[in-house]
Design a protein around this motif. Structure first.
Motif, PDB file in Angstrom:
ATOM      1  N   ARG A   5      20.600 -24.654 -72.904  1.00  0.00           N
ATOM      2  CA  ARG A   5      20.188 -23.264 -73.056  1.00  0.00           C
ATOM      3  C   ARG A   5      18.683 -23.122 -72.929  1.00  0.00           C
ATOM      4  NH1 ARG A   5      19.531 -20.796 -78.070  1.00  0.00           N
ATOM      5  NH2 ARG A   5      20.084 -22.777 -78.985  1.00  0.00           N
ATOM      6  N   LEU A  33      22.820 -13.780 -62.507  1.00  0.00           N
ATOM      7  CA  LEU A  33      22.254 -14.578 -63.597  1.00  0.00           C
ATOM      8  C   LEU A  33      23.057 -15.874 -63.675  1.00  0.00           C
ATOM      9  CD1 LEU A  33      20.201 -14.565 -65.944  1.00  0.00           C
ATOM     10  CD2 LEU A  33      22.019 -13.638 -67.387  1.00  0.00           C
ATOM     11  N   GLU A  35      21.642 -18.845 -65.426  1.00  0.00           N
ATOM     12  CA  GLU A  35      21.035 -19.763 -66.375  1.00  0.00           C
ATOM     13  C   GLU A  35      22.105 -20.380 -67.280  1.00  0.00           C
ATOM     14  OE1 GLU A  35      17.988 -18.563 -64.269  1.00  0.00           O
ATOM     15  OE2 GLU A  35      19.503 -17.217 -65.024  1.00  0.00           O
ATOM     16  N   ARG A  38      23.981 -19.248 -71.214  1.00  0.00           N
ATOM     17  CA  ARG A  38      23.796 -17.808 -71.450  1.00  0.00           C
ATOM     18  C   ARG A  38      25.047 -17.189 -72.086  1.00  0.00           C
ATOM     19  NH1 ARG A  38      25.536 -18.640 -66.461  1.00  0.00           N
ATOM     20  NH2 ARG A  38      27.025 -17.181 -65.556  1.00  0.00           N
ATOM     21  N   GLN A  39      24.840 -16.066 -72.774  1.00  0.00           N
ATOM     22  CA  GLN A  39      25.940 -15.293 -73.349  1.00  0.00           C
ATOM     23  C   GLN A  39      26.286 -14.084 -72.500  1.00  0.00           C
ATOM     24  OE1 GLN A  39      24.444 -14.418 -77.271  1.00  0.00           O
ATOM     25  NE2 GLN A  39      25.415 -16.222 -78.125  1.00  0.00           N
ATOM     26  N   ARG A 114      29.569 -12.464 -71.044  1.00  0.00           N
ATOM     27  CA  ARG A 114      30.039 -13.506 -70.135  1.00  0.00           C
ATOM     28  C   ARG A 114      31.532 -13.716 -70.331  1.00  0.00           C
ATOM     29  NH1 ARG A 114      27.691 -19.646 -69.588  1.00  0.00           N
ATOM     30  NH2 ARG A 114      28.742 -20.085 -67.609  1.00  0.00           N
TER      31      ARG A 114
END
Length: 126
Positions: A5, A33, A35, A38-39, A114
């Motif tokens: 993270r 996105l 990364e 991620r949430q 997500r």
């Protein structure tokens, strides 16, 4: 397993090309996105002039949609909503909608929780 993270704010995309000259931006997903850890999921999409995202229902997720360029119409159960740069919409889960870009196209950002990874569930007995 290590935690991949991100721990610091970071620039993830530059919207200026879409904001200044959307005619040179290809239709479709412009950015995602990606990364790790991620949430959220987020996407920037661009529809060319008069292109349509056909009627669909998102049954699992609420979606925040922010128009960043161009104009268009969102058709939903309560009738059409005009979209212009700066419009921010909440699309609740279970809502049915259809998007139509205006003549100059439509650029928009979507943000939602997500989606969980694919899960294998046992078949019900019987």
């Amino acid at each position: 397993m290590s935690d991949e993270r991100a721990t610091a704010p970071q620039v993830v995309h530059d919207l200026r090309p879409l904001l200044t000259d959307s005619a040179t931006v290809p239709a479709g997903v412009v950015w995602r996105l990606t990364e790790p850890g991620r949430q959220l999921d987020a996407n920037v999409l661009h529809l060319g002039g008069d292109q349509v995202v056909e009627t669909h229902t998102e049954s699992d997720l609420d979606v925040l949609l922010v128009v960043v360029s161009g104009s268009g119409t969102l058709e939903g159960a309560d009738g059409p909503l005009a979209l212009a740069a700066g419009t921010m919409l909440w699309l609740p889960r279970g809502s049915t909608r259809r998007l139509r870009a205006g003549g100059e196209g439509l650029g928009y950002l979507t943000v939602h929780r997500r989606r969980p990874g694919m899960q294998i569930k046992p078949a019900p007995p019987g």
